[in-house]
Design a protein around this motif. Structure first.
Motif, PDB file in Angstrom:
ATOM      1  N   GLN A  57      -5.174  22.525  -8.663  1.00  0.00           N
ATOM      2  CA  GLN A  57      -5.305  23.929  -8.372  1.00  0.00           C
ATOM      3  C   GLN A  57      -3.975  24.391  -7.815  1.00  0.00           C
ATOM      4  N   GLN A 104      -6.467  27.537 -18.800  1.00  0.00           N
ATOM      5  CA  GLN A 104      -7.030  28.262 -17.648  1.00  0.00           C
ATOM      6  C   GLN A 104      -8.731  28.960 -18.323  1.00  0.00           C
ATOM      7  N   GLU A 105      -9.460  29.102 -17.223  1.00  0.00           N
ATOM      8  CA  GLU A 105     -10.841  29.624 -17.414  1.00  0.00           C
ATOM      9  C   GLU A 105     -10.677  30.777 -18.125  1.00  0.00           C
ATOM     10  N   ARG A 111     -10.161  29.760 -13.158  1.00  0.00           N
ATOM     11  CA  ARG A 111      -9.555  28.671 -12.468  1.00  0.00           C
ATOM     12  C   ARG A 111      -8.675  27.858 -13.491  1.00  0.00           C
ATOM     13  N   THR A 112      -7.740  26.965 -13.234  1.00  0.00           N
ATOM     14  CA  THR A 112      -7.232  25.974 -13.925  1.00  0.00           C
ATOM     15  C   THR A 112      -8.283  24.773 -14.223  1.00  0.00           C
ATOM     16  N   LEU A 113      -8.330  24.553 -15.512  1.00  0.00           N
ATOM     17  CA  LEU A 113      -9.280  23.530 -15.961  1.00  0.00           C
ATOM     18  C   LEU A 113      -8.634  22.448 -16.659  1.00  0.00           C
ATOM     19  N   THR A 142     -11.805  21.139 -12.362  1.00  0.00           N
ATOM     20  CA  THR A 142     -10.675  21.739 -11.723  1.00  0.00           C
ATOM     21  C   THR A 142     -10.072  20.518 -10.735  1.00  0.00           C
ATOM     22  N   GLN A 143     -10.508  19.356 -10.856  1.00  0.00           N
ATOM     23  CA  GLN A 143      -9.698  18.417 -10.158  1.00  0.00           C
ATOM     24  C   GLN A 143      -9.410  17.122 -11.018  1.00  0.00           C
TER      25      GLN A 143
END
Ligand SMILES: Nc1ncnc2c1ncn2[C@@H]1O[C@H](COP(=O)(O)OP(=O)(O)OP(=O)(O)O)[C@@H](O)[C@H]1O
Ligand SMILES: [Mg+2]
Lengths: 385, 201
Positions: A57, A104-105, A111-113, A142-143
């Motif tokens: 993120q 990106q969501e 969020r970045t996915l 996300t991680q």
């Protein structure tokens, strides 16, 4: 370990890249062709893997979000992907492969996915996400596992490798006026503002040997310089470098880094970086501020410094002097050619006319650099139509 | 061998402009331009270019510089071995400026002089560059003097924008048909490129 191959999709001005990398790899191309963006891929992986407040993120956010990273040349909104092969030597089968895709969501927090994350050791796949748990709990995407110590124990080796990537683009003015500017130092100090502190943190014995080697190099290129030392100012506690020049009255004493010339500072920075670690080093235009006679010694010098540690160095450059060196192999040079469909990256020895020149004794500087220069070839077509 | 592309080797931007026009006329695209910056560099590399031309066409354009050197003599001296078929090696008589002036109509109007001031065959001039500079100095448009002429006492032989301004003229106004009517050496050069282009291997 070195990065033996890289594949990119939709990363900044690249839509699609797939190139092998050598231990010493030069990047050439016109201004704004994406040399720095190419180097940034490795910094991005470092930032993700960083145990000191890194992660996916943050790394994306620091770069202005997915929309800034995703190639504008891409038509819809496809994923950005990065695949890295790690091997013991160039051309060898990869010991490790790591790949991620990000998007990106589309709604909500945007969020970045991750679209995927995969790790291979040899032919064995160790990680293949999204897995069942990811499907059930999408927040997990996300991680990366790369950034999680608990999750990356199987492939800690590559997480460590990415983490120790170093980048240097030392800006003499920032270093020299560090005190008066009082600037915020960016993470990992890409511009060398905290360079002196970095030297200070090095164990004394190592520091001495490194400075000794740099001193030797300086003596041959900076006229009259004689000695290079690290000192701490007793009153302020700040770290300093100082040199002694031969022609001054002995009492005249030492000069500190704020008096060094741009070239001296840059050269010290480049040499220190080369001596510093054993993993991937990214050097931006090491020729800046250097006399062309010194620049022309950089390529062999880098090779020499690599020999002990076997580390990999990626170097962006515009310099004829640097590349006009018969000892550089055409495979060691990547050419970035911008066009409407995104920048194209290829190994110069794969380009027919350049190969013909290299095969008959021209240096890469002579054979390949002309192609990167703004040329009348393009102008003619606009003028004559 | 692909005869639609070549490596171009020239000494300066003005020769580059000229070479582009010639190649374009013959439908050959220069993919790489090698700028030698000065007589010495191209000469030093000529033998390598000859070898390169076995695999990829090379067009080298240089100046004769003095009537004392004959073009075939220059080629022999530079190569010291037979010229490969893929190597188009042309020598402008005496300097590239002769070819530039050979489009008398366009050049006269560019400089702002009467066409009769320019020789009918510029190949006969011994020092074409000097001729051009004198023409500009004595009769040329005022606004060309600063860019084209070196200032008094200058160590440069040409003015600060000479290559750029002359090159621009070549790109924009110079016509290869008209020019080849006045300069036999230019005509031969065009013929040599066309012959290379049309040969089959
Ligand atoms: N997401 C993106 N999509 C397309 N192009 C992008 C994107 N992000 C940045 N760029 C372009 O990349 C270019 C800058 O690239 P970069 O800084 O890597 O060039 P460079 O080769 O290092 O140039 P220089 O030699 O001047 O340092 C800019 O023109 C910018 O518009
Ligand atoms: Mg850059």
């Amino acid at each position: 370990m070195i990065i033996s191959r890289i594949q990119l999709k939709n990363w900044r001005n690249f839509r699609s890249v797939d190139v092998p990398l050598q231990r010493r790899q030069f990047l050439i191309g016109p201004n704004a062709s994406g040399k720095s963006n190419f180097l940034d891929v490795f910094r991005f992986l470092r930032d993700i893997a960083s145990t000191e407040g890194g992660g996916l993120q943050k790394s994306v956010k620091d770069r202005g979000g997915v929309s800034k990273i995703r190639s504008l040349a891409a038509r819809q909104k496809p994923e950005i992907s990065i695949e890295i092969h790690l091997a013991d030597a160039p051309g060898e089968p990869p010991g490790w492969r790591y790949g991620i895709g990000i998007e990106q969501e589309t709604r909500g927090y945007r969020r970045t996915l991750l679209t995927y994350e995969q790790v291979w050791r040899g032919n064995e796949q160790l990680l293949n996400r999204p897995d069942d748990k990811d499907e059930k709990d999408s927040v997990r995407l996300t991680q990366t596992f790369l950034e999680q110590i608990n999750a990356n124990h199987n492939f800690r080796e590559i997480a460590d490798f990415f983490q120790s990537v170093t980048y240097l683009h030392l800006v003499p003015q920032l270093l020299r006026f560090a005190d008066s500017i009082q600037g915020r130092i960016l993470e990992n100090d890409p511009f060398g503002q905290g360079f002196l502190e970095r030297i200070a943190k090095t164990p004394e014995k190592t520091r001495r040997t490194r400075l000794k080697r740099i001193e030797e190099a300086l003596k041959t290129v900076v006229p009259l310089s004689k000695q290079l030392e690290f000192v701490r100012d007793e009153s302020t506690g700040r770290a300093h470098l100082q040199t002694l020049y031969t022609h001054w009255r002995p009492k005249a004493g030492w000069q500190r880094e704020d008096q060094f010339s741009d070239g001296t500072l840059r050269l010290i920075g480049v040499l220190w970086a080369l001596l510093e670690g054993k993993d991937l080093l990214l050097l931006e235009e090491p020729e800046l501020s250097l006399n062309s006679g010194i620049t022309s010694q950089l390529a062999p010098l880098i090779n020499k410094m690599q020999r002990t540690q076997g580390r990999q160095v990626l170097i962006s450059t515009h310099s004829d002097a640097l590349l006009d060196e018969s000892g550089i192999d055409g495979r060691e040079v990547l050419m970035l050619t911008p066009n409407k469909e995104g920048t194209h990256v290829e190994t110069v020895s794969d380009i027919e006319d350049i190969k013909a020149l290299l095969d008959t004794g021209f240096t890469v500087g002579e054979a390949a650099l002309p192609r990167t220069k703004p040329s009348d070839i393009n102008r003619l077509s606009t003028v004559v139509g | 061998m692909d005869r639609n592309r070549c490596i171009l080797a020239v000494e300066d931007p003005l020769s580059e402009a000229m070479a582009h026009k010639l190649l374009r006329h013959c439908c050959i695209v220069p993919v790489t331009v090698f700028m030698g910056f000065g007589f010495g560099h191209l000469k030093k590399r000529a033998r390598e270019f000859n070898k390169t031309a076995k695999n990829f066409p090379v067009f080298l354009l240089t100046d004769q510089d003095s009537p004392a050197h004959c073009p075939p003599g220059i080629i022999d001296k530079w190569l010291r071995c037979p010229r490969n078929e893929g190597f188009i090696f042309r020598v402008a008589v005496i300097e590239i400026e002769s070819w530039v002036m050979a489009d008398r109509k366009a050049f006269a109007s560019f400089i702002g002089v009467n066409q009769s001031k320019i020789p009918e065959n510029p190949d006969i001039l011994e020092k074409p560059k000097e001729f051009v500079l004198n023409l500009v100095r004595k009769h040329g448009k005022r606004n060309l003097r600063d860019p084209l002429l070196p200032t008094r006492g200058s160590t440069a032989h040409i003015g600060p924008e000479y290559n750029a301004v002359m090159g621009e003229f070549v790109y924009q106004q110079w016509d290869i048909q008209r020019a080849s009517g006045a300069s036999p050496s230019l005509k031969r050069a065009i013929f040599a490129i066309q012959r290379f282009k049309s040969l089959r291997v």
